[in-house]
Design an enzyme around this catalytic site. Structure first.
Site, mmCIF file in Angstrom:
data_model
loop_
_atom_site.group_PDB
_atom_site.id
_atom_site.type_symbol
_atom_site.label_atom_id
_atom_site.label_comp_id
_atom_site.label_asym_id
_atom_site.label_seq_id
_atom_site.Cartn_x
_atom_site.Cartn_y
_atom_site.Cartn_z
ATOM 1 N N CYS B 19 0.787 -1.202 0.000
ATOM 2 C CA CYS B 19 0.000 0.000 0.000
ATOM 3 C C CYS B 19 0.817 1.248 0.000
ATOM 4 O O CYS B 19 1.999 1.223 -0.099
ATOM 5 C CB CYS B 19 -0.807 0.015 1.266
ATOM 6 N N ASN B 251 3.582 -0.708 5.342
ATOM 7 C CA ASN B 251 3.557 -1.046 3.929
ATOM 8 C C ASN B 251 4.617 -2.100 3.740
ATOM 9 O O ASN B 251 5.802 -1.801 3.751
ATOM 10 C CB ASN B 251 3.871 0.200 3.090
ATOM 11 N N GLY B 252 4.191 -3.327 3.621
ATOM 12 C CA GLY B 252 5.198 -4.373 3.483
ATOM 13 C C GLY B 252 4.631 -5.712 3.858
ATOM 14 O O GLY B 252 3.422 -5.910 3.861
ATOM 15 N N MET B 496 16.260 -28.872 -17.127
ATOM 16 C CA MET B 496 15.138 -29.606 -17.711
ATOM 17 C C MET B 496 14.137 -30.149 -16.694
ATOM 18 O O MET B 496 13.540 -31.204 -16.882
ATOM 19 C CB MET B 496 15.618 -30.762 -18.610
ATOM 20 N N GLU B 910 13.728 -14.532 -21.965
ATOM 21 C CA GLU B 910 14.398 -13.333 -21.485
ATOM 22 C C GLU B 910 15.688 -13.140 -22.251
ATOM 23 O O GLU B 910 16.660 -13.795 -22.002
ATOM 24 C CB GLU B 910 14.747 -13.479 -19.999
ATOM 25 N N LYS B 961 13.158 -22.500 -10.883
ATOM 26 C CA LYS B 961 13.840 -21.832 -9.774
ATOM 27 C C LYS B 961 13.105 -20.569 -9.380
ATOM 28 O O LYS B 961 13.621 -19.467 -9.536
ATOM 29 C CB LYS B 961 15.289 -21.522 -10.128
ATOM 30 N N CYS B 1126 15.496 -32.816 -28.665
ATOM 31 C CA CYS B 1126 16.088 -32.901 -27.321
ATOM 32 C C CYS B 1126 15.963 -34.333 -26.793
ATOM 33 O O CYS B 1126 14.917 -34.956 -26.946
ATOM 34 C CB CYS B 1126 15.367 -31.937 -26.383
ATOM 35 N N CYS B 1132 21.850 -28.651 -20.255
ATOM 36 C CA CYS B 1132 21.711 -27.400 -20.988
ATOM 37 C C CYS B 1132 22.698 -26.347 -20.507
ATOM 38 O O CYS B 1132 23.141 -25.503 -21.270
ATOM 39 C CB CYS B 1132 20.309 -26.843 -20.810
ATOM 40 N N CYS B 1137 25.135 -29.470 -25.544
ATOM 41 C CA CYS B 1137 23.975 -30.223 -26.015
ATOM 42 C C CYS B 1137 24.337 -30.962 -27.306
ATOM 43 O O CYS B 1137 24.681 -30.332 -28.305
ATOM 44 C CB CYS B 1137 22.809 -29.279 -26.261
#
Lengths: 475, 1509
Positions: B19, B251-252, B496, B910, B961, B1126, B1132, B1137
């Protein structure tokens, strides 16, 4: 894993064979060995796959190939040996004669040459013997239950070994004069020296397995005796009934089943006396081998060593491609033309040939009449069948013809008949998941139930059925 | 009550909130009504930090806390009906009471009676006038009656005594009204004090003054006020959860809440206080049962303050700053922190807290400073503090100071002394209140030899294997876990995902640890980077905790201090041998009768608990639970069970803090094991068998690097410690002291008997095994160890968890399934495909997944031809986020082409995307990824990238992860990858664990808004990972206007990550998806968003089940890779590979043999299969099928012994009465039409079209967020990354700009801001130019005052920035190309920077240059101790000696002066020769190496490769 980039750095290396001139003079093993440093390098090629196809798909015994390779690469030989023996009672046999299904499914083989898994296995087991790490391990405690194993081929030995290790009292019956079955008699000595078999039998004896040789159950020993003295019986008699070829002239002298020929040569090497009239000797003769498989190839090598004038090997199937056929994609066992050591020693191989008749003189074979075939699709599914090519007939002169066209079943068996064990339509004994036949307490393992197959599969079946026997006797 | 109770998988316990928070005060202590009005104004201007529920007008809660308005009450005295005592002689409450008059009357009587009983006189009630008309419909339904009781002090009572009595009255009344609350009625005391009063409710900020009519009365006056605007993830906000509480507004989020509750509870029994005397027992329990984390923190603060500690002292005790060696501070202050660390574990988590006791008001930020906290002080003695600047219009010429709280800092206004205290003053005073330093030094127990180098362990070979078997060791434990840890000091990595059965479905005996899953922070709360920001973290711990926290005596410091929680064998021995009478040690054996039943185990545990209790009562200070050298007739009790059982027993008995529980265990070896044991209460652990095993490996020379035993053991300990930091950090927890007992785990497959008895407070939602089965599994290990036939064997079982082994754990990916799938998709062979699915789906005999145990109910089937066609089904399929960089270009493009052909969507992952791919290929194929991911590294996230997407996906977490960052090591960053990611080849790229612009739920709303502004056509999705509570997080995200939410299973994920994360973090998607579906339907939010799921989806059956559980779209990653060739090497991360899928090696990439056709074949066959299920179930369209969990049931034909206890009813929960749609039917209302950019666009659109120059001027306010992004996107669409010529579009603003000012600004844009701004300025800057200077009339020295907030230039790729003033934390974080000049920065400056130039003309905070792998910073260092402030792991500090550098630096400063007129820049330039030597060049080592500027000798130095994560 041993070395992350090993597979990129090193090429596959095979040990190769003794020089042809040299090896044709005797029946000693033809395959050479890699040096220890070469073995380490080959082991370094293993990629230690997350899903190791060699172990999980190729090897029927599920040898833990990646861990073996890693241990070898890191010089942990003793551990490698222990690991190998966990899944495999007799690596010294398969390391010499197995076609290495593991290598057929090796991931590296998709784009490159597979890892030399068989050679590494050989190095591990022989290192074990050299270092004296292998000695008899009699079971810690003995059970009262007694098990008879009838037959001493790979399945019989595997079953006997396992059951003995579990503490059962095991007697192996073998109708030949020495134990080993196909290992001793079927496989030519130049592929598997018989001292290797002896070495293993001696160990097993030391561990408490009793071998009764020259005994045929049902003839020398009564079935009742067997059933009375043992709590369970494992039949491992193999599937040695050869496929015959019923064409005109089949009755000529000089036409033999391949296995008879191979067995005889092995018996000679074992020092047995063979009556002169019964001897099949290719010396100075033209030999035609009908059948292009491993047995045929063994006949070829044997005939060459006997000094045949000429050896021809005919196969009705078409010549396989030189590389993996698309019909058998990885990780399946690849269909491809394989040239054995024997093929490199001489003789001539031809494909798409059918035999129409044998022609002899005075009852002795003189000619084999053949024709070429082509393979045509049967229309339904993927199957195809041979069709003779009109006008392609030809004749080859021959004094010996060896029929190496596979096996059709276990053949007659007095014991089986006496016990009235149920057979399936193909003549094999029916069995349940544990390997037990329709007769309570009687189990069957190996080729005798699966049909003719590889030594490694027979061993695997022997181990499985031994577990079934234990399960049964534990109840 | 409005808070819904547990329904299906929804549990209100997992709600989060965050908040806007703030306070205002008049330093002179003069109450005024103006301050009340200003407070309301602040609240309204924080509105965008709050949220609104499904009915569009019910707020999540807002409120005000201020001084008791005595004048006002006096003015009301006519209507009160009683005589009001003088100010300070009476207390007034603010109480929410039931609507029902009977219940209300009972509550009132209880309060009145209790007050009298405590010797106070009850004066009467006042009804608070309210206007319900302003409320939202939901708030109206739940509205309580609000009354104010007046209670007068007794004779001779001081005001402090009155306050304490009122506290007692409140606690007693709360307890006495338990029954009423249980019946569903509300009774809630918002405040009861003679000093402060709280006006709050289930309101939006703007509703507050309208609802409480009192507030308009000019007699309502106060000299201070705390305000709070709530944004909750939950969907059932309630009146009582609104803030402020009685002492604070928070706030937290408290991540360690469970541990703090356990801690408080165990101290209660021994609580003593001179001030309270016997009354203390009336206060118990201190923490309200079932209250929110913020409310618990308030309770704790209330106790400490009431018991006599000052407000600031109490607050620092609860939320201490980091005080590790990297922080510059004197020994007295460090002594203060150490003393208090022994007394109280931190309440850990992100926090900005405003607090007051009515006399003083202050604010504090937690150690990580992950919440914005800005304040302004005027010359008139007025101070306003808030989450943002610009919340109040103040005359700029009266502003004296603009500041911000830095991490761990506090400010405090003392109204009695009319004094504003800053952090330094507060802490120095506190540090010297008592001789804490001396107390600590004199009392600390030192044991001779403790923490010397570890002595090598000598393995006992005769029994080693036997003991290893007894504790379930496998060959994998040795080779894949312990050996890498001992060799490298790091946790092993894998990739994997995870495809083995859940522990409860495995036939192999499982260690109890495997039944637990780690929890992690997502969205509401950031994870910490345990490597780059290690300085805030600590594994330090004490043995011998004191429990009388209300007193302050030297003996509280009589503690044994451990650097970390692992005890060597000698350490443990020394503790046992301690000859101190008050530090005696008791050993308890953890063993139950071999082959014993669950009952035997239970009896043994009972005995163990009783003996532990007895040991405490006999004044032992150490308890050692041991399973060493157990006699043959005993099976070891799973250590976790024993530890937690004893811990919980002692808590229940109020004895836990009196003893330290040490564990001597042969079982614990992995990071996960140690983390669990600590998380469930162990004080310290001696993993003796792991030590012995490591020693054995070292002795045999079997470690990757040959080394001695001692070094191997040190490495092992180091690896465990690093792993522990990682486990803590992913939950956002900084210190082990608060992690202990915090129970941040979820159980999967344990029944409620076991959980409620031995692991209370732990989530376990599908039931599962009980003690019987736990005993049986322990006995299996016992049998294996004692089995005669194993005697003499040197080979351990294989394990098979990480790699397939025929005799090991089972996996779904086997040679069979892989090759069948590959062949089927290559040839388009339906027969083979069916065979493949049969192998995967047939779990009737052996189960892998939860869905393997599901069954479809029989329904009326329909003909297949009635079912919607394949072509429309495939559009719901997407492929997983795999970056170009992790997989090869070939693989990446193959997948993109296939998905574009099908009309599904592929994901960029990414790592940016080559703009070349935005253009179609000659044959019409497109390689453009429809989904563009926005992850924490922001690599290649430019305006151009964003406009070329159909979906923008914010990756909060990934299945492999969750809660962790990643890293692409420099050697993998080749020229192509570097280009696409806007990086330098060879320079390591680090993705931080959190998004540094998402520290809270309101932040994600902001990022969504940013992205929507940049590409309004794209939908914005948020990727979450399944864990307990994900449903409420998703609800919050939905309120933040995400268009789509992806729930990933824990088991998916192709990326490389630590093995412990792959296996142990997160839970299966079945749980997360159904929880999300249920929560959203319940909250009526479901219709606004689409849901997607992924994680080991492989077949049409998986899709059908996911759909029934609520998913509308389905993601595939591993399966698609397998289709592309694969073979599950699971390597990987090694770049090796062998099939060219996951590698950048050019030779190996040539081996890639996948084709788009294979991928198409797969999805077509999959869709065909889905159709058969639809026909079977009678659905014509997938839309009808979404969320029909009523068609699923448990397959009761499964008889596996461990499965019998499972219960999936909560997964299948189906609310037939649901009032919301079960699927997405409407669009989110993003409110983009209100963006200031629309105004701007009107005036610049022509210029974008023509390229003619234009200049626009306008005022700006903090509610104008993301200004410039929409304009930028128009430029990027038309001109791509190259944009327009410099200064084509000039925008001049004046005022306090809102968040994300100039985000993603393109080249050609120049934005001037006169005034100040909030967080995230220049986020993703894509070429634009930003100039920020102070208000012209401002009288503050710009170089000493805050002008902009935190996290500026996050992920900027190019552009220029000139800021005349100081800025907050994490300036230029992950900058990869922008040039910036600024006059001072906070902590963590230039963190993770990979390129660009930064000039800082003033001081920096700590941890400068952490994770900085590229670019250069020039820092003006007047003090000469700049190096102290740096994180030197990756950077070198140099003179600015090169001519080229000097020129560059000078030019940048000149431009800064030119644009801003900065006097400081002017002064430096004027004395250039003298000032130049004060500049330090911050030069990342890797960057230097890549630029070829490292000397040969230097380069030859072998550096340990940076920690690989």
């Amino acid at each position: 894993m041993g070395k992350e980039t090993g597979f990129l750095e090193y090429k596959r290396k095979d040990p190769g064979y003794r020089p042809k001139e040299d090896r044709l003079k005797d029946f000693h093993p033809v395959e050479l060995r890699l040096t220890e440093s070469e073995i380490l390098e080959q082991a370094a090629r293993c990629m230690d796959c997350g899903v190791p196809f060699c172990h999980g798909c190729g090897c029927p015994l599920s040898n833990v190939v990646p861990e073996l390779n890693e241990a070898v690469y890191q010089g942990r030989w003793r551990e490698a040996l222990d690991l190998l023996l966990q899944t495999h009672p007799f690596p010294e046999f398969t390391a010499r004669i197995c076609p290495a299904l593991c290598e057929g499914s090796c991931v590296l083989g998709i784009h490159d040459q597979p890892v030399s898994i068989r050679q590494i296995e050989l190095a591990i087991i022989e290192k074990g013997f050299e270092q004296g790490w292998i000695h008899a391990h009699p079971p810690i405690c003995r059970r009262k239950d007694r098990v008879a194993v009838v037959g001493s081929g790979p399945a019989g030995l595997a079953a006997a070994h396992t059951l003995n290790q579990k503490g059962f009292q095991v007697v192996v019956y073998e109708n030949a004069s020495k134990p080993g079955g196909i290992l001793r008699y079927g496989i030519p000595a130049f592929k598997l020296e018989k001292r290797i078999v002896d070495r293993r039998i001696a160990l097993m004896k030391e561990e408490g397995v009793v071998f009764e040789t020259g005994v045929e159950i049902g003839r020398d020993l009564s079935t009742r005796y067997l059933m009375g003295r043992f709590d369970s019986v494992v039949l491992t008699g193999g599937a040695r009934q050869p496929r015959d070829l019923s064409v005109p002239g089949r009755e000529q002298r000089g036409i033999h089943f391949a296995m008879d020929y191979l067995v005889q040569q092995n018996r000679i090497l074992e020092g047995e006396e063979i009556p002169k009239g019964a001897r099949i000797d290719a010396h100075g003769k033209i030999v035609v081998i009908l059948g292009g498989g491993d047995t045929g190839s063994d006949c070829l090598g044997t005939a060459m060593r006997q000094g045949a004038k000429q050896v021809l090997q005919f196969e009705i199937l078409p010549e396989p491609p030189l590389t993996r056929s698309p019909s058998t994609p990885w990780p399946e066992w690849p269909l491809l033309r394989r040239d054995s050591s024997s093929h490199k020693e001489g003789g001539e191989r031809r494909w798409c040939i059918m035999t129409e008749s044998f022609v002899g003189k005075d009852g002795s074979l003189e000619e084999v009449h053949c024709a070429k075939v082509e393979w045509v699709s049967t229309g339904k599914g993927l199957g195809s069948s041979p069709r003779k090519i009109p006008g392609s007939e030809f004749v080859v002169p021959a004094q010996i013809a060896l029929l190496a066209m596979g096996f059709v079943g276990p053949g007659r068996n007095l014991l089986v008949e006496a016990l009235g064990i149920e057979l399936d339509s193909r003549g094999y004994m029916r069995r349940d998941e544990r390997g037990m036949t329709s007769q309570t307490g009687i189990f069957v393992a190996g080729d005798m139930s699966t049909g003719a197959s590889l030594v490694v599969r027979a061993i695997k079946d022997g181990l499985d059925v031994a577990a079934g026997v234990k399960d049964y006797l534990d109840e | 009550m409005s808070v819904k109770s547990v329904q299906g998988l929804y549990n209100p316990r997992y709600e989060h909130d965050a908040c806007g928070v703030g306070f205002l005060a008049n330093l002179h202590g003069e109450p005024s009504h103006a301050l009340i009005e200003q407070g309301i104004e602040v609240l309204k201007n924080l509105s965008h930090r709050g949220a609104i529920g499904a009915d569009m007008n019910t707020g999540d809660g807002a409120g005000l806390l201020f001084q008791v308005p005595h004048r006002f009450f006096t003015s009301q005295s006519d209507s009160l009906g009683f005589q009001l005592p003088p100010a300070g002689r009476y207390g007034v409450g603010m109480i929410f009471l039931p609507q029902a008059s009977e219940a209300r009357r009972r509550c009132m009587e209880i309060l009145e009676g209790t007050a009298k009983e405590e010797g106070l006189s009850f004066l009467g009630w006042r009804e608070v006038p309210v206007d319900s008309g302003v409320l939202g419909s939901q708030a109206q339904r739940e509205q309580p009656i609000i009354l104010q009781p007046f209670i007068s002090a007794a004779e001779g009572m001081t005001q402090d005594m009155l306050e304490r009595k009122l506290y007692v009255v409140r606690k007693l009344t709360e307890k006495r009204t338990d029954r009423i609350r249980e019946q569903g009625d509300i009774f809630y005391v918002a405040s009861l004090s003679s000093r402060t009063i709280v006006y709050k409710g289930l309101l939006t900020a703007s509703q507050v003054p309208g609802f409480y009519l009192d507030l308009a009365d000019s007699e309502i006056q106060s000299a201070l006020m705390v305000v709070h605007q709530r944004y909750s993830t939950n969907t059932f906000p309630s009146w009582s959860l609104a803030q402020p509480f009685r002492y604070l507004a928070h706030n937290g989020e408290i991540n360690t809440l469970r541990g703090n509750i356990n801690g408080m509870r165990s101290r209660e029994r021994n609580m003593e206080s001179e001030l309270f005397g016997l009354d203390i027992h009336k206060l118990l329990p201190i923490l309200e049962e079932g209250a929110s984390d913020s409310a618990c923190l308030d309770n704790a603060l209330e106790l400490l303050v009431s018991a006599g500690r000052t407000l600031d002292h109490s607050m620092i005790m609860l939320v201490p700053q980091a005080w590790g060696s990297k922080y510059p501070m004197g020994p007295d202050l460090r002594g203060f922190f150490e003393y208090h660390a022994g007394l109280m574990e931190p309440w850990d988590g992100p926090a900005a807290v405003a607090f007051t006791d009515g006399l003083r008001v202050g604010a504090l930020l937690d150690r990580n400073g992950l919440r914005p906290a800005r304040y302004t002080v005027t010359t008139e003695g007025f101070i306003v503090f808030a989450s943002e600047v610009g919340v109040l219009d103040l005359p700029q010429d009266k502003v004296e100071e603009r500041g911000a709280l830095r991490p761990g800092q506090m400010i405090l206004v003392d109204l009695e002394r009319h004094h504003l205290m800053r952090d330094f003053e507060i802490k120095t005073r506190l540090a010297r209140r008592k001789p804490y330093r001396r107390w600590v030094e004199e009392n600390r127990i030192s044991i001779h030899g403790f923490f010397n180098a570890m002595a090598p362990v000598e393995p006992v070979l005769e029994t080693l294997i036997l003991r290893q078997r007894l504790f379930g060791y496998t060959r994998e434990d040795l080779r894949m876990i312990l050996s890498p840890m001992a060799s490298s000091g790091r946790e092993p990595t894998g990739s994997m995902g995870s495809d083995q059965p859940l522990a409860v479905l495995s036939e192999k005996p499982q260690l109890l640890y495997w039944y637990f899953k780690q929890m992690f922070a997502q969205v509401t709360n950031p994870a910490i980077d345990p490597i780059r920001e290690e300085l805030v973290m600590s594994l330090m711990t004490f043995l011998g905790t004191p429990d009388k926290i209300l007193s302050e005596v030297p003996s509280h410091a009589r503690l044994l201090k451990l650097r970390h929680p692992l005890l060597s064998n000698e350490d443990l021995q020394r503790i046992r041998d301690l000859k101190l009478e008050d530090f005696r040690c008791k050993n308890l054996v953890m063993g139950f009768p071999a082959h014993g039943s669950g009952r035997d185990l239970e009896d043994t545990l009972d005995r163990l608990c009783r003996r532990a209790e007895a040991a405490v009562i006999q004044n032992h200070r150490f308890l050692v639970l041991t399973d060493k050298d157990l006699p043959e007739h005993l099976t070891p009790i799973p250590a976790l069970l024993a530890v937690s059982a004893v811990h919980q027993h002692l808590i229940r008995k109020g004895l836990r803090t009196r003893i330290s529980m040490l564990l001597e265990s042969g079982e614990a070896r992995e990071v996960m094991h140690i983390a669990l044991l600590l998380g469930f209460g162990a004080s310290a652990i001696n993993p003796y068998l792991a030590f012995e095993t490591v020693a054995h490996l070292a002795l045999k020379g079997e470690l990757e690097v040959p080394m001695g035993v001692a070094r191997a053991m040190e490495n092992y300990v180091k690896a465990v410690c690093q792993g522990l930091l990682k486990v803590m950090s992913k939950m956002g927890i900084s210190t082990l002291r608060s992690y202990r007992s915090a129970q941040v785990f979820e159980a999967v497959g344990l029944n409620s008997d076991v959980v409620s008895r031995y692991f209370p407070g732990t989530a376990s939602r599908i039931e599962g095994i009980g003690l019987e089965e736990i005993a049986r599994e322990a006995n299996c290990r016992y049998d294996d160890a004692r089995d005669e036939s194993n005697r003499g064997s040197t080979i351990l079982p294989c394990g098979g968890q990480y790699k397939l082994r025929q005799d090991g754990e089972r996996h779904l990916w086997t040679p069979k399934t892989i090759s069948l799938l590959q062949r089927a998709t290559r040839e388009g062979d339906r027969t083979l495909y069916r065979e493949y699915t049969r192998w995967i789906d047939d779990q009737s005999r052996k189960q892998f997944t939860l869905r393997g145990l599901f069954r479809f109910k029989k329904t009326a089937r329909i003909p297949l031809e009635d079912v919607e066609p394949v072509s429309s089904i495939v559009k719901r399929f997407v492929t997983g986020a795999m970056s170009f960089g992790s997989i090869s270009r070939e693989a990446h493009e193959t997948i993109a082409i296939a998905m574009n052909r099908l009309g599904g969507m592929s994901n960029s992952g990414e790592g940016g995307e080559d703009p070349e791919r935005y253009l179609p290929l000659p044959n019409g194929d497109s390689r453009c990824s429809a989904i563009k991911q926005v992850a924490s590294g922001r690599f290649g996230v430019t305006a151009e990238y964003l406009v070329h997407a159909k979906e923008l996906q914010i990756k909060i977490a990934q299945g492999a992860k969750p809660g962790e960052g990643g890293q692409l090591p420099g050697h993998k960053v080749n020229a192509e990858i570097a280009r696409v990611r806007n990086a330098t080849p060879g320079v390591t790229l680090i993705s931080p664990p959190p998004h540094h612009d998402i520290y809270s739920i309101e932040d994600i709303a902001q990022l969504i808004y940013d992205l929507k502004n940049t590409n309004p056509k794209a939908r914005v999705s948020v990727k979450l990972v399944s864990q307990v509570g994900v449903g409420t997080v998703a609800a919050g995200v939905a309120k933040g206007h995400a268009d789509m939410i992806l729930i990933s299973g824990y088991d998916g994920g192709t990326g490389a990550s630590p093995l412990s994360s792959i296996k142990h973090a997160g839970v299966p998607w079945e749980l997360g998806l159904s929880e999300t579906q249920q929560t959203m339907v319940l909250n009526k939010l479901r219709s606004r968003v689409r849901l997607q799921t992924d994680g080991q989806l492989k077949t049409g059956r998986d899709v059908a089940i996911a759909c029934l559980l609520g998913a509308e779209e389905f993601g595939f990653a591993t399966t698609v890779l397998v289709v592309c060739g694969c073979v599950m090497m699971r390597k990987c991360h090694k770049n090796t590979c062998p099939v060219g899928v996951a590698t950048q090696d050019p030779t190996l990439r040539k081996r890639f043999s996948g084709k788009p056709e294979y991928v198409e074949n797969f999805f077509v066959m999959l869709a065909e299969e889905v159709r058969t299920y639809m026909a079977e179930l009678g659905f014509r369209t997938l839309d009808e099928m979404v969320g029909r969990s009523d068609l699923l049931e448990m397959n009761d034909a499964i008889e596996f012994w461990k499965v019998r206890g499972l219960d999936f009813r909560r997964i299948f929960y189906f609310d037939e009465m649901a009032q919301d749609s079960r699927r997405n039917t409407t669009n989110q209302k993003h409110g983009l039409e209100h963006a200031l950019d629309h105004e701007i666009l009107k005036r610049v659109q022509g210029s974008i079209d023509t390229g003619n120059k234009v200049m626009v001027e306008m005022p700006i306010r903090n509610i104008h967020r993301t200004v410039g992004a929409l304009v930028s996107s128009r430029i990027a669409e038309k001109y791509g990354h190259k944009g327009l010529p410099e200064d084509t579009i000039t925008l001049r603003f004046r005022g306090a700009a809102g968040q994300s000012f100039a985000a993603f600004a393109s080249k050609g844009m120049t934005l001037y801001l006169e005034g100040e701004t909030n967080d995230y300025l220049g986020k993703g800057l894509s070429g634009g130019k930003i100039i920020v200077s102070p208000y012209r009339q401002s009288r503050c020295d710009p170089s000493e005052n805050m002008i902009a907030g935190n996290v500026l230039l996050y992920g900027a790729t190019c552009g220029e920035v000139y800021i005349q003033g100081r800025v907050g934390e994490r300036f230029a974080i992950r900058n990869s190309g922008a040039q910036a000049v600024v006059e001072g920065v906070g902590d963590h400056g230039c963190e993770y920077m990979t390129g660009g130039r930064v000039v800082i003309l003033g001081s920096t905070g700590v941890n400068f240059g952490a994770g900085m792998s590229g670019g250069i910073a020039y820092v003006y260092d007047e003090t000469g101790i700049f190096d102290n402030q740096c994180n030197l792991d990756m950077i070198d500090l140099e003179w600015v000696s090169e001519k080229a550098d000097q020129i560059e630096l000078r030019q940048m400063i000149e431009r800064h002066e030119g644009y801003t007129g900065s006097p400081k820049a002017g002064k430096i330039l004027a004395h250039w020769v003298d000032e130049l030597p004060r500049f330090v060049k911050v030069f990342p080592m890797e960057y230097k190496k890549v630029l070829g500027q490292m000397t040969r000798e230097d380069e030859a130095t072998r550096r340990e490769e940076m920690v690989n994560d």
